[in-house]
Design an enzyme around this catalytic site. Sequence first.
Site, PDB file in Angstrom:
ATOM      1  N   GLN A 126       0.852  -1.190   0.000  1.00  0.00           N
ATOM      2  CA  GLN A 126       0.000   0.000   0.000  1.00  0.00           C
ATOM      3  C   GLN A 126       0.888   1.240   0.000  1.00  0.00           C
ATOM      4  O   GLN A 126       1.571   1.516   0.981  1.00  0.00           O
ATOM      5  CB  GLN A 126      -0.849  -0.090   1.256  1.00  0.00           C
ATOM      6  CG  GLN A 126      -1.614   1.117   1.627  1.00  0.00           C
ATOM      7  CD  GLN A 126      -2.217   0.935   3.018  1.00  0.00           C
ATOM      8  OE1 GLN A 126      -2.701  -0.127   3.372  1.00  0.00           O
ATOM      9  NE2 GLN A 126      -2.158   1.961   3.822  1.00  0.00           N
ATOM     10  N   GLY A 127       0.918   1.945  -1.120  1.00  0.00           N
ATOM     11  CA  GLY A 127       1.790   3.124  -1.249  1.00  0.00           C
ATOM     12  C   GLY A 127       1.004   4.406  -1.048  1.00  0.00           C
ATOM     13  O   GLY A 127       0.647   5.073  -2.022  1.00  0.00           O
ATOM     14  N   SER A 129       1.487   6.718   2.279  1.00  0.00           N
ATOM     15  CA  SER A 129       2.220   7.732   3.048  1.00  0.00           C
ATOM     16  C   SER A 129       3.439   8.234   2.292  1.00  0.00           C
ATOM     17  O   SER A 129       4.093   7.489   1.553  1.00  0.00           O
ATOM     18  CB  SER A 129       2.684   7.151   4.386  1.00  0.00           C
ATOM     19  OG  SER A 129       1.608   6.587   5.080  1.00  0.00           O
ATOM     20  N   SER A 161       4.838  -1.017   4.158  1.00  0.00           N
ATOM     21  CA  SER A 161       5.006  -2.375   4.697  1.00  0.00           C
ATOM     22  C   SER A 161       5.029  -3.381   3.555  1.00  0.00           C
ATOM     23  O   SER A 161       4.237  -3.272   2.610  1.00  0.00           O
ATOM     24  CB  SER A 161       3.849  -2.731   5.636  1.00  0.00           C
ATOM     25  OG  SER A 161       3.670  -1.753   6.611  1.00  0.00           O
ATOM     26  N   GLU A 245     -10.037  -1.518   5.926  1.00  0.00           N
ATOM     27  CA  GLU A 245      -8.802  -1.939   6.595  1.00  0.00           C
ATOM     28  C   GLU A 245      -8.981  -1.925   8.107  1.00  0.00           C
ATOM     29  O   GLU A 245      -8.548  -2.813   8.823  1.00  0.00           O
ATOM     30  CB  GLU A 245      -7.652  -1.012   6.202  1.00  0.00           C
ATOM     31  CG  GLU A 245      -6.319  -1.475   6.790  1.00  0.00           C
ATOM     32  CD  GLU A 245      -5.165  -0.516   6.534  1.00  0.00           C
ATOM     33  OE1 GLU A 245      -5.425   0.632   6.156  1.00  0.00           O
ATOM     34  OE2 GLU A 245      -4.011  -0.930   6.740  1.00  0.00           O
ATOM     35  N   GLU A 371      -5.160   9.789  17.191  1.00  0.00           N
ATOM     36  CA  GLU A 371      -5.707  11.155  17.210  1.00  0.00           C
ATOM     37  C   GLU A 371      -6.607  11.386  15.987  1.00  0.00           C
ATOM     38  O   GLU A 371      -7.652  12.036  16.089  1.00  0.00           O
ATOM     39  CB  GLU A 371      -4.566  12.193  17.215  1.00  0.00           C
ATOM     40  CG  GLU A 371      -3.740  12.221  18.497  1.00  0.00           C
ATOM     41  CD  GLU A 371      -2.788  11.048  18.638  1.00  0.00           C
ATOM     42  OE1 GLU A 371      -2.419  10.432  17.614  1.00  0.00           O
ATOM     43  OE2 GLU A 371      -2.424  10.717  19.787  1.00  0.00           O
TER      44      GLU A 371
HETATM   45  C1  LIG Z   1       3.079  -0.366  11.629  1.00  0.00           C
HETATM   46  C2  LIG Z   1       2.857   0.645  10.538  1.00  0.00           C
HETATM   47  C3  LIG Z   1       2.633   0.210   9.240  1.00  0.00           C
HETATM   48  C4  LIG Z   1       2.429   1.154   8.220  1.00  0.00           C
HETATM   49  N1  LIG Z   1       2.265   0.690   6.951  1.00  0.00           N
HETATM   50  C5  LIG Z   1       2.064   1.579   5.950  1.00  0.00           C
HETATM   51  C6  LIG Z   1       1.911   1.123   4.609  1.00  0.00           C
HETATM   52  O1  LIG Z   1       1.975  -0.073   4.325  1.00  0.00           O
HETATM   53  N2  LIG Z   1       1.711   2.032   3.638  1.00  0.00           N
HETATM   54  C7  LIG Z   1       1.632   3.374   3.905  1.00  0.00           C
HETATM   55  O2  LIG Z   1       1.402   4.142   2.985  1.00  0.00           O
HETATM   56  N3  LIG Z   1       1.816   3.846   5.162  1.00  0.00           N
HETATM   57  C8  LIG Z   1       2.026   2.976   6.186  1.00  0.00           C
HETATM   58  N4  LIG Z   1       2.220   3.430   7.466  1.00  0.00           N
HETATM   59  C9  LIG Z   1       2.268   4.870   7.701  1.00  0.00           C
HETATM   60  C10 LIG Z   1       1.065   5.409   8.476  1.00  0.00           C
HETATM   61  O3  LIG Z   1      -0.086   5.420   7.667  1.00  0.00           O
HETATM   62  C11 LIG Z   1       1.454   6.833   8.949  1.00  0.00           C
HETATM   63  O4  LIG Z   1       2.541   6.682   9.840  1.00  0.00           O
HETATM   64  C12 LIG Z   1       0.308   7.506   9.663  1.00  0.00           C
HETATM   65  O5  LIG Z   1      -0.717   7.827   8.759  1.00  0.00           O
HETATM   66  C13 LIG Z   1       0.776   8.794  10.388  1.00  0.00           C
HETATM   67  O6  LIG Z   1       1.476   9.626   9.525  1.00  0.00           O
HETATM   68  P1  LIG Z   1       2.912  10.211   9.925  1.00  0.00           P
HETATM   69  O7  LIG Z   1       3.779   9.082  10.353  1.00  0.00           O
HETATM   70  O8  LIG Z   1       3.366  11.068   8.817  1.00  0.00           O
HETATM   71  O9  LIG Z   1       2.664  11.093  11.232  1.00  0.00           O
HETATM   72  P2  LIG Z   1       2.092  12.570  11.254  1.00  0.00           P
HETATM   73  O10 LIG Z   1       0.904  12.674  10.370  1.00  0.00           O
HETATM   74  O11 LIG Z   1       3.213  13.515  11.011  1.00  0.00           O
HETATM   75  O12 LIG Z   1       1.593  12.706  12.745  1.00  0.00           O
HETATM   76  C14 LIG Z   1       2.491  12.963  13.836  1.00  0.00           C
HETATM   77  C15 LIG Z   1       1.663  13.115  15.102  1.00  0.00           C
HETATM   78  O13 LIG Z   1       0.769  14.251  14.973  1.00  0.00           O
HETATM   79  C16 LIG Z   1      -0.567  13.858  15.214  1.00  0.00           C
HETATM   80  N5  LIG Z   1      -1.479  14.595  14.333  1.00  0.00           N
HETATM   81  C17 LIG Z   1      -1.307  14.822  13.015  1.00  0.00           C
HETATM   82  N6  LIG Z   1      -2.367  15.508  12.538  1.00  0.00           N
HETATM   83  C18 LIG Z   1      -3.224  15.692  13.560  1.00  0.00           C
HETATM   84  C19 LIG Z   1      -4.501  16.313  13.698  1.00  0.00           C
HETATM   85  N7  LIG Z   1      -5.108  16.890  12.665  1.00  0.00           N
HETATM   86  N8  LIG Z   1      -5.089  16.296  14.919  1.00  0.00           N
HETATM   87  C20 LIG Z   1      -4.489  15.709  15.995  1.00  0.00           C
HETATM   88  N9  LIG Z   1      -3.270  15.111  15.920  1.00  0.00           N
HETATM   89  C21 LIG Z   1      -2.658  15.099  14.731  1.00  0.00           C
HETATM   90  C22 LIG Z   1      -0.606  12.379  14.866  1.00  0.00           C
HETATM   91  O14 LIG Z   1      -1.678  11.726  15.520  1.00  0.00           O
HETATM   92  C23 LIG Z   1       0.766  11.901  15.358  1.00  0.00           C
HETATM   93  O15 LIG Z   1       0.717  11.654  16.741  1.00  0.00           O
HETATM   94  C24 LIG Z   1       2.439   2.539   8.501  1.00  0.00           C
HETATM   95  C25 LIG Z   1       2.684   2.965   9.812  1.00  0.00           C
HETATM   96  C26 LIG Z   1       2.900   2.049  10.805  1.00  0.00           C
HETATM   97  C27 LIG Z   1       3.170   2.542  12.192  1.00  0.00           C
END
Ligand SMILES: Cc1cc2nc3c(=O)[nH]c(=O)nc-3n(C[C@H](O)[C@H](O)[C@H](O)COP(=O)(O)OP(=O)(O)OC[C@H]3O[C@@H](n4cnc5c(N)ncnc54)[C@H](O)[C@@H]3O)c2cc1C
Length: 388
Positions: A126-127, A129, A161, A245, A371
């Site tokens: 899944q691409g 992020s 992943s 999902e 969140e």
């Molecule tokens: C185990 C795991 C597997 C994953 N697998 C995939 C995958 O296969 N494909 C893929 O595309 N992605 C994948 N991801 C990525 C995942 O979707 C992102 O990590 C997630 O959406 C959060 O984005 P970020 O890491 O950029 O954090 P950010 O969006 O930068 O968030 C950082 C912090 O700020 C908080 N925050 C952000 N915006 C708000 C808001 N509006 N209100 C309140 N709080 C807020 C968040 O809750 C978090 O605590 C995976 C992540 C994990 C942990």
Amino acid sequence: MDFAFTAEEEAFRADLRAFLDAEVPDWWRGMFVDDERTMPFTRELCRMLAGRGWLTMAWPPEHGGAGASVWMQAIVREEMWAREEPRGPQYMNLNYIGPLVMRFGTPEQQARFLPPMAQGEVIWTQGFSEPDAGSDLASLITRAEDRGDHFIVNGQKIWTSYADAPADWCLLLTRTNRDAPKHHGISVLLVDMTTPGITVRPIDTMAGPHEFNEVFLDDVRVPRECLLGEQDHGWDVIVAGLTFERVGIARYARAGRVIEVLVEYANATGRGDDPAVRDRLADMRARYEAARLLNYRAVSMQAAGVVPTIEASVARMHNTQLEQQVGHVGLELLGPLGRLRSKDPLAPLEGEIHRYWTRNIPTTVAAGTLEIQKNIVAQRGLGLPRAP
Ligand SMILES: Cc1cc2nc3c(=O)[nH]c(=O)nc-3n(C[C@H](O)[C@H](O)[C@H](O)COP(=O)(O)OP(=O)(O)OC[C@H]3O[C@@H](n4cnc5c(N)ncnc54)[C@H](O)[C@@H]3O)c2cc1C
């Protein structure tokens, strides 16, 4: 609401358990455990499940399923998660990538992509992020230029992943219109991961064996027939996909198994005499039941043909937090030795609880952070204003 399973469903569960008892080896501890046997094993098991008609049993027969109820599928999911999901990455095909192709795909796409999933032959990733697009996914900048009969894709994905599994295909989110408001102008492409211009780079983490990757896309040519849904309207596809999902992972079942292991340990070591230990374990058991029932509520809506957006978020919030809480309680119960990793001979329960705890640190981040789930419930479920 009565969530009791029918006699037929319970009989199926018994058959499935017997099959898994026979086929899941003792060494299996789930994915990302630094054991080269894991991926070949999950592939083989998926083929075996497919052979019995159990891999995509709730899919319609025309797409390689058995037309079984979503409750049968929920049983499969529970039994799999209680054993650390031996289907490996293929659970994603069944839970949401396949259903998205059924819902948004052309007949040609359905004929091309669904049978290999139903036969357990293909790994999808899944691409979504990107380095600057996670919670605010609509900020993504990976772009797909429309060149008539194909798109040219450039950009970078992260936290992908299983991309190095190696994945065969990727459900890729791209921007096809930079002039449109950010939730518009996004398109979903089904991308063959062997296409020239795709580079997968694993990301190491402190949790041990990696699960994440960066995926770089440089002038990747994607035929137009691999556009899923309407061009520039990919956001609708993704919202449906994330809902599937969130319901599709029976985390409570894994937590329930770990609670059982902890109860056995407490009884075997005499720690169960401690009122504080009993209090904590009983508390986890009650939370497990709540998480299970919240999942069942979302499944019952799916069974009625409704996409359970709010209910899926509520269930996921409980499920992910339950896993983290059970990990904490486990470490408390095991004491200082509980911090030892599985390879240490002194590690109690072969380091299982430490691994479980570590594994669940990012659980409240994946598929939309805690969140973000709360924002969905606050805004769409409670009618509160949108987060600033
Ligand atoms: C185990 C795991 C597997 C994953 N697998 C995939 C995958 O296969 N494909 C893929 O595309 N992605 C994948 N991801 C990525 C995942 O979707 C992102 O990590 C997630 O959406 C959060 O984005 P970020 O890491 O950029 O954090 P950010 O969006 O930068 O968030 C950082 C912090 O700020 C908080 N925050 C952000 N915006 C708000 C808001 N509006 N209100 C309140 N709080 C807020 C968040 O809750 C978090 O605590 C995976 C992540 C994990 C942990």
